[in-house]
Design an enzyme around this catalytic site. Structure first.
Site, PDB file in Angstrom:
ATOM      1  N   HIS A  79       0.837  -1.198   0.000  1.00  0.00           N
ATOM      2  CA  HIS A  79       0.000   0.000   0.000  1.00  0.00           C
ATOM      3  C   HIS A  79       0.870   1.246   0.000  1.00  0.00           C
ATOM      4  CE1 HIS A  79      -3.024  -2.923   1.740  1.00  0.00           C
ATOM      5  NE2 HIS A  79      -3.644  -2.417   0.674  1.00  0.00           N
TER       6      HIS A  79
ATOM      7  N   CYS B 212      -6.248  -3.721   6.406  1.00  0.00           N
ATOM      8  CA  CYS B 212      -4.876  -4.204   6.261  1.00  0.00           C
ATOM      9  C   CYS B 212      -4.220  -4.152   7.639  1.00  0.00           C
ATOM     10  CB  CYS B 212      -4.074  -3.357   5.273  1.00  0.00           C
ATOM     11  SG  CYS B 212      -2.359  -3.912   5.068  1.00  0.00           S
TER      12      CYS B 212
ATOM     13  N   CYS C 156      15.912   2.079  39.735  1.00  0.00           N
ATOM     14  CA  CYS C 156      17.345   2.093  39.460  1.00  0.00           C
ATOM     15  C   CYS C 156      17.642   2.092  37.961  1.00  0.00           C
ATOM     16  CB  CYS C 156      18.017   0.881  40.117  1.00  0.00           C
ATOM     17  SG  CYS C 156      17.477  -0.722  39.455  1.00  0.00           S
TER      18      CYS C 156
ATOM     19  N   CYS D  18      10.733 -11.185  43.817  1.00  0.00           N
ATOM     20  CA  CYS D  18      10.192 -12.350  43.111  1.00  0.00           C
ATOM     21  C   CYS D  18      10.019 -11.985  41.653  1.00  0.00           C
ATOM     22  CB  CYS D  18       8.857 -12.757  43.731  1.00  0.00           C
ATOM     23  SG  CYS D  18       7.963 -14.022  42.794  1.00  0.00           S
TER      24      CYS D  18
ATOM     25  N   CYS E 266       2.946 -16.718  45.037  1.00  0.00           N
ATOM     26  CA  CYS E 266       2.640 -15.314  44.751  1.00  0.00           C
ATOM     27  C   CYS E 266       1.230 -14.941  45.200  1.00  0.00           C
ATOM     28  CB  CYS E 266       2.817 -15.032  43.255  1.00  0.00           C
ATOM     29  SG  CYS E 266       4.521 -15.214  42.666  1.00  0.00           S
TER      30      CYS E 266
ATOM     31  N   CYS F 162     -21.581   4.983  65.960  1.00  0.00           N
ATOM     32  CA  CYS F 162     -22.543   6.007  66.363  1.00  0.00           C
ATOM     33  C   CYS F 162     -23.229   6.568  65.115  1.00  0.00           C
ATOM     34  CB  CYS F 162     -21.827   7.123  67.130  1.00  0.00           C
ATOM     35  SG  CYS F 162     -22.866   8.561  67.471  1.00  0.00           S
TER      36      CYS F 162
ATOM     37  N   CYS G 107     -27.485  -3.063  79.188  1.00  0.00           N
ATOM     38  CA  CYS G 107     -28.541  -2.237  78.623  1.00  0.00           C
ATOM     39  C   CYS G 107     -28.300  -1.996  77.142  1.00  0.00           C
ATOM     40  CB  CYS G 107     -28.610  -0.909  79.362  1.00  0.00           C
ATOM     41  SG  CYS G 107     -29.907   0.194  78.748  1.00  0.00           S
TER      42      CYS G 107
ATOM     43  N   CYS H 179     -20.180  11.606  72.060  1.00  0.00           N
ATOM     44  CA  CYS H 179     -20.709  12.855  71.502  1.00  0.00           C
ATOM     45  C   CYS H 179     -22.076  13.196  72.070  1.00  0.00           C
ATOM     46  CB  CYS H 179     -20.791  12.775  69.988  1.00  0.00           C
ATOM     47  SG  CYS H 179     -22.079  11.661  69.369  1.00  0.00           S
TER      48      CYS H 179
ATOM     49  N   CYS I 157     -29.776   2.620  69.700  1.00  0.00           N
ATOM     50  CA  CYS I 157     -30.115   1.236  70.041  1.00  0.00           C
ATOM     51  C   CYS I 157     -28.956   0.322  69.656  1.00  0.00           C
ATOM     52  CB  CYS I 157     -31.389   0.813  69.316  1.00  0.00           C
ATOM     53  SG  CYS I 157     -31.812  -0.925  69.561  1.00  0.00           S
TER      54      CYS I 157
END
Length: 549
Positions: free
Chosen positions: A149, A179, A227, A250, A263, A290, A303, A310, A315
């Site tokens: 081409h 192509c 490095c 590794c 691994c 909370c 209880c 805070c 409950c």
């Protein structure tokens, strides 16, 4: 009696007495051998590896290129196209060529066969019409690729510029519709360089780096900061290597050296340690957040109306905010469903799993901390050796001290990683359906017995090396020397047995093949040697052979 040490004068004492009590355990005793015997510390059959620096990267790439060019009578860009497609595995290229033939090999890699293509010649025309921009240009301002081409140089250059900037420069295909032939890199370089020399340099850099990034036998050193080195292994990618910068890693997963963990095990362990997942599980069962400030709150009383620091009451059963008043039957402004009976079992399971995780983590952490502290032992041992050398002792060879130190560090490193291995090997996360409960208990007892013997002798070796033997009388120095040499052999032997147990009795008996560990190397992680241009040239000459085409 087996060989463990190299044949230096300080490595001849090693004697082991087995007292087999029928339980598979052994009792070790220090005895003066009747004869002096030389022992060699086997290096293990691991892969040879090379450090590829920036200046030798091109030379390293030339080896495989030259090999394919010589054996298949190809140009450099054609050889590179084949090797990039097959991840720089020259043996795979040759195997496909023999099995499937030249035409199939070329078509698969996007390489044009110049002998069989119907190439339209642009040079015989006075002017050509570029099918991309529809401008008429002289033949000198057009380029024909190997696929046949032909387009104008401006369109080619624009196409190549876009591909390089997109990071696709390793396999730039022809512009023609449907192509998929790979373009000649020399033509790419010339066309792009005429416009932007900097972009041409970027293209060359991408081609060079493809030798590392597309090659399963070569990887960048994962050091931070980087490095600039790459490591190439010759045989097995499941290994541990040491770069010239000193980093041990590794090769398979590029994380720190973690044998005998696979691994996958090491990846899961790192994540677990970072997330503290079991602690979070236990905390989720035993504490609630909370609804106002979202801080964790632990309940000490009976209880179920609790109040955060805070000031927000909520409950405990469902965690929803409430009013301040409550009776035996209900809480002001709040109702919720009944307490579920399986909550107690859920809490107990979380506590057991947390205890199990803590057991393995504490021992892993203890030995990694000991390894860090013992790294400082090297300087102290050098001082002791200096003192001993200054004394006029009968023996002038003190290599047993440094040999003992290296054996201690290597053994301690392996022992520390054996605990994450045991956590996953005998847990329910990875191999729950691979072993029955009875098989798991038998294998766990076998492994832990070997692990305990290994750990005991490592601690004894550490104890002897930390003794102030530099000030001992000569007879006691020789006694310490014999103990250190003997313990080095014992720990080496126990480590071999533990690896053999892992590879054959534990992982080898499983159907899964994803858990492969790096082989045991008594002298430690293999340090990669330098790959120089001179070495590369010699290898390249030896690689030439009979042509296949």
């Amino acid at each position: 009696m087996e060989d463990y040490f190299d044949g230096s004068s300080d490595d001849e004492y090693y004697n082991r007495v087995y007292d087999d009590d029928g339980d598979g355990g052994s009792v070790y005793d220090f005895q003066e051998p009747e004869d002096e015997i030389n022992y060699s510390l086997a290096s293990g059959n691991g892969p040879s590896c090379k450090v590829i620096r920036k200046e030798s990267l091109l030379a390293a790439q030339k080896e495989d290129l030259q090999r394919v060019m010589d054996l298949m009578s190809l140009k450099e860009h054609q050889a590179r196209t084949l090797l990039i497609h097959y991840r720089w595995d020259a043996d795979r290229v040759f195997a496909v060529f023999v099995e499937r033939g030249k035409e199939w090999l070329y078509a698969e890699a996007g390489l044009s066969d110049e002998d069989n293509k119907n190439q339209s010649s642009c040079q015989s025309l006075v002017e050509i019409t570029c099918e991309i921009c529809f401008n008429e240009v002289p033949p000198t301002e057009s380029t024909t690729m190997d696929c046949g081409h032909c387009f104008c140089n401006n369109c080619w250059a624009e196409h190549f510029t876009v591909k390089i900037n997109e990071g696709q420069s390793r396999r730039i295909t022809c512009m023609a519709y449907k192509c998929y032939a790979i373009c000649d890199e020399e033509k790419i370089r010339n066309l792009v360089g005429a416009r932007d020399p900097g972009l041409a340099e970027k293209f060359d850099r991408f081609l060079q780096e493809s030798y590392v990034e597309d090659n399963k036998r070569v990887k960048w050193c994962p050091s931070v900061p980087h490095c600039g080195n790459a490591i190439r292994v010759e045989d097995d990618e499941y290994c541990e290597v040491e770069c010239a910068c000193g980093l041990q890693f590794c090769f398979s997963c590029s994380s720190e050296a973690h044998s005998p963990c696979s691994c996958l095990m090491w990846s899961l362990w790192k994540k677990k340690c970072q997330d503290e997942s079991e602690t979070v599980n236990w905390f989720t069962v035993n504490a609630k957040y909370c609804p106002k400030c979202h801080k964790p709150v632990e309940k000490f009383g009976g209880c179920n109306l609790v109040r955060c620091l805070c000031g927000q009451p909520f409950c405990w059963l469902c965690g929803a905010a409430t009013g301040f008043q409550h009776t035996w039957d209900n809480i002001e402004g709040h109702t919720c469903g009944r307490f579920k009976e399986d909550e107690l079992e859920k809490t107990e399971r979380a506590r057991k799993e947390l205890w199990r995780y803590s057991h393995y983590y504490n021992r892993f952490k203890a030995h990694t901390d000991s390894l860090k502290l013992e790294a400082n032992l090297k300087e102290k041992l050098q001082v002791k050796i200096g003192v001993l050398e200054a004394r006029e002792l009968q023996s002038r060879d003190f290599s047993w001290v440094t040999n003992g130190f290296h054996r201690l560090c290597r053994s301690r490193q392996i022992l520390s990683y054996s605990y994450p291995f045991a956590y996953y090997m005998f847990g329910s996360e990875l191999f729950n359906h691979e072993m029955t409960q009875k098989e798991r208990e038998i294998k766990q007892n076998l492994f832990e017995d070997q692990q305990q013997q290994f750990e005991t002798n490592i601690e004894r070796l550490s104890l002897f090396l930390e003794e102030p033997f530099a000030g001992y009388v000569e007879d006691k120095v020789m006694e310490t020397r014999m103990k250190v040499i003997t313990l080095c052999g014992i720990t080496d032997n126990l480590c071999r047995k533990m690896y053999n147990c892992i590879e054959n009795d534990l992982l080898g008996s499983l159907q899964q093949t994803t858990h492969i560990i790096a082989p045991y190397r008594p002298k430690g992680v293999e340090k990669a040697s330098e790959l120089t241009v001179t070495q590369q040239a010699l290898i390249s000459k030896k690689g030439k052979g009979k042509e296949l085409c």
